[in-house]
Design an enzyme around this catalytic site. Structure first.
Site, PDB file in Angstrom:
ATOM      1  N   LYS A  31     -30.637  -7.741 116.020  1.00 40.82           N
ATOM      2  CA  LYS A  31     -31.860  -7.736 115.208  1.00 40.82           C
ATOM      3  C   LYS A  31     -32.562  -9.095 115.174  1.00 40.82           C
ATOM      4  O   LYS A  31     -33.762  -9.177 114.899  1.00 40.82           O
ATOM      5  CB  LYS A  31     -31.522  -7.309 113.780  1.00 40.82           C
ATOM      6  CG  LYS A  31     -31.191  -5.843 113.622  1.00 40.82           C
ATOM      7  CD  LYS A  31     -32.437  -4.990 113.641  1.00 40.82           C
ATOM      8  CE  LYS A  31     -32.143  -3.559 113.222  1.00 40.82           C
ATOM      9  NZ  LYS A  31     -33.369  -2.737 113.132  1.00 40.82           N
ATOM     10  N   SER A  53     -24.123  -3.219 119.324  1.00 41.11           N
ATOM     11  CA  SER A  53     -25.290  -3.780 118.641  1.00 41.11           C
ATOM     12  C   SER A  53     -24.986  -4.733 117.498  1.00 41.11           C
ATOM     13  O   SER A  53     -25.850  -5.517 117.118  1.00 41.11           O
ATOM     14  CB  SER A  53     -26.180  -2.650 118.124  1.00 41.11           C
ATOM     15  OG  SER A  53     -25.465  -1.833 117.197  1.00 41.11           O
TER      16      SER A  53
END
Length: 523
Positions: free
Chosen positions: A54, A307
């Protein structure tokens, strides 16, 4: 390929992310490759400074802000929040981050350490986003959306650029975790523009499958509810911009269960010795699920985007417990044995040299005993077929020896509650109703739950265990007279808590129900 995809490729090529982000490695997953008979690679976004991809999208957006912008607001379940907090610290801005009250503490603490002001609001991302919009309007700040923003999408697309440069050959397939869709939209735009033959597969939790729902409807739809075990992907509605790209560029979508995700977390650990969060293992779970349905996997590199790695240590016990089921390595059985000396020894000899994870018993009948046993199948259940065969061997051996057996391996009540309870029953004259409930886990949640249930019906059984999961789960029994059944159902519906009636569950009937319901019928 469309002009839209090429536009996002151009944006990704010019995105400023490496002032704070790292070029993460693409690593061969040797163990998983051998098990699946494929060339599997992990893109290690869990190695970013904030332990999540992110940071790329957050910094790409903030880098383009006007010099006059001094305040930003973001809503996030945790990973976007850390990316924004680090990015604004580099720019010397003021950040207000709104996070759900169910956000793992490790993420909340990390955002605060980076200097952002944290506001906890609601039980999920949608509640946090609504509050973030209010704050942005109140203080005149810029809202940094976690996924439905062109710069954020382009920033996440840099993951695709890297893995194409690192892969030994153009990937055959790339599996991408999906929450709001920013990561898969960016990666798909980049890869499909350069290698249109590569398959892009989205992976979602089965209880938060907003992309799958949007594909079925032809447009973004809002899910009634999004499960929050995979907090990094707990989004009820995919973004409009992200769906526009995903509809055109994503080849397929796979949904996976919490148990499959926990098993994938273990797979990642065994290949990397790294602990990823549930969202970080989504793509690996997707590869395994896809392989079961489409064996063999295609030739060429198969890439999973790992992720993120922001997981509370307290959740690991829950993950380990569920991973054994997810990998087909544990068999939970209810077995009726004679209530006489030597029965336990004979039963264990029948099982043979198998690992016993747990063995629970409580006297309830002068002639027969009910045993709850968990067996380890670690050496025989590495594949779906092998696991099913191991189950049949154990069940067949017990039944041939004359035992009544019920397989409870996939019985939620047994896995979540029964295995942690001592047992015992009510007198046969009592009328009991058994229900399972769940609620978002946060400080005070159990008190709120009990306060809601408090009323005219006596609680006869109650089991709650805080094991670090996103949801608190309760098994409860109520003393409800026959003539008050309709009124009791109205009461349950009014509480607002999801519930499941378990009065006919074989785990309850064998171990917890009043004696008249006790059955020795063969399973």
């Amino acid at each position: 390929m469309s002009k839209l995809a090429f536009e996002y490729l151009r944006r990704a090529l010019t995105a400023s992310v490496y002032e704070v982000a790292r070029r993460t490695p693409l690593e061969r997953a040797l163990n998983l490759s051998a098990r699946l008979g494929a060339e599997v690679y992990f893109k290690r976004e869990d190695l970013q400074p904030t332990f999540s991809f992110k940071i790329r999208g957050a910094y790409a957006h903030i880098k383009r802000l006007s010099e006059n912008c001094r305040k930003v607001v973001a809503a996030s379940a945790g990973n976007h929040a850390q990316g924004v907090a680090l990015a604004v610290r580099e720019r010397g801005l003021e950040a207000h981050i709104v996070m759900p009250r169910t956000t793992p503490g490790i993420k909340v603490d990390a955002v605060r350490r980076l200097g952002a002001r944290v506001v906890l609001a609601g039980d999920g991302y949608d509640d946090a986003e609504a509050r973030a919009r209010e704050i942005a309007a109140e203080i005149g700040a810029v809202l940094i959306h976690p996924f439905d923003d062109p710069d954020v999408i382009a920033g996440q697309g840099t993951v695709g650029l890297e893995l194409l440069n690192q892969s030994p050959a153009p990937p055959a397939m790339v599996f991408v975790p999906v929450g709001g869709g920013g990561l898969i939209a960016g990666i798909a735009a980049v890869i499909k523009s350069l290698h249109p033959q590569t398959q892009i597969v989205g992976v979602e939790p089965e209880d938060a499958a907003c992309l799958a729902a949007a594909r079925a409807a032809g447009a973004p739809v809002t899910l009634e509810r999004a499960g929050i075990f995979v907090d990094g992907a707990a989004v009820r509605r995919i973004g409009d911009l992200t769906f526009e790209l995903a509809r055109e560029l994503v080849d397929s979508v796979v949904t996976v269960s919490a148990d499959e995700i926990c098993a994938a977390m273990r797979d990642v650990f065994e290949d990397t010795r790294a602990l990823v969060e549930p969202a970080g293992a989504l793509a690996v779970a997707g590869i395994k699920a896809f392989a079961k349905a489409h064996e063999p996997l295609p030739a060429g590199p198969i890439v999973a985007i790992n992720s993120g790695a922001n997981i509370n240590f307290s959740r690991l016990g829950h993950v380990v417990e569920r991973a054994a089921i997810g990998r087909g390595e544990e068999l939970l059985l209810a077995v009726t044995i004679p209530e006489r000396p030597g029965s336990f020894l004979k039963f264990l000899k029948t099982l043979g040299h198998r690992g016993i994870r747990e063995f629970n018993y409580r006297y309830r009948d002068p002639d027969a005993a009910e045993v709850f046993v968990g067996l380890s199948l670690e050496h025989g259940a590495r594949t779906r077929a092998a696991g099913a065969q191991a189950d049949l061997v154990v069940l067949g051996r017990l039944r041939e020896a004359g035992y009544s057996v019920v397989d409870l391996s996939h019985n939620e009540m047994a896995r979540l509650h029964l295995r942690h309870m001592v047992g015992g029953t009510l007198p046969s004259t009592k009328q009991e109703q058994i229900y399972r409930f769940e609620f978002p886990e946060r400080p005070g949640a159990l008190l709120d739950f009990l306060s809601t249930l408090a009323g005219r019906w006596n609680i006869s059984l109650f089991h709650y265990r805080n094991h670090g999961a996103a949801y608190g789960r309760v098994l409860a029994g109520f003393m409800v007279p026959d003539d008050e059944g309709v009124e009791f159902q109205r009461f349950l519906d009014s509480t607002g808590y999801p519930w499941i009636r378990e009065c006919d569950n074989p785990a309850y009937l064998r171990f917890l129900s009043p004696p008249p319901a006790f059955s020795r019928a063969a399973g």
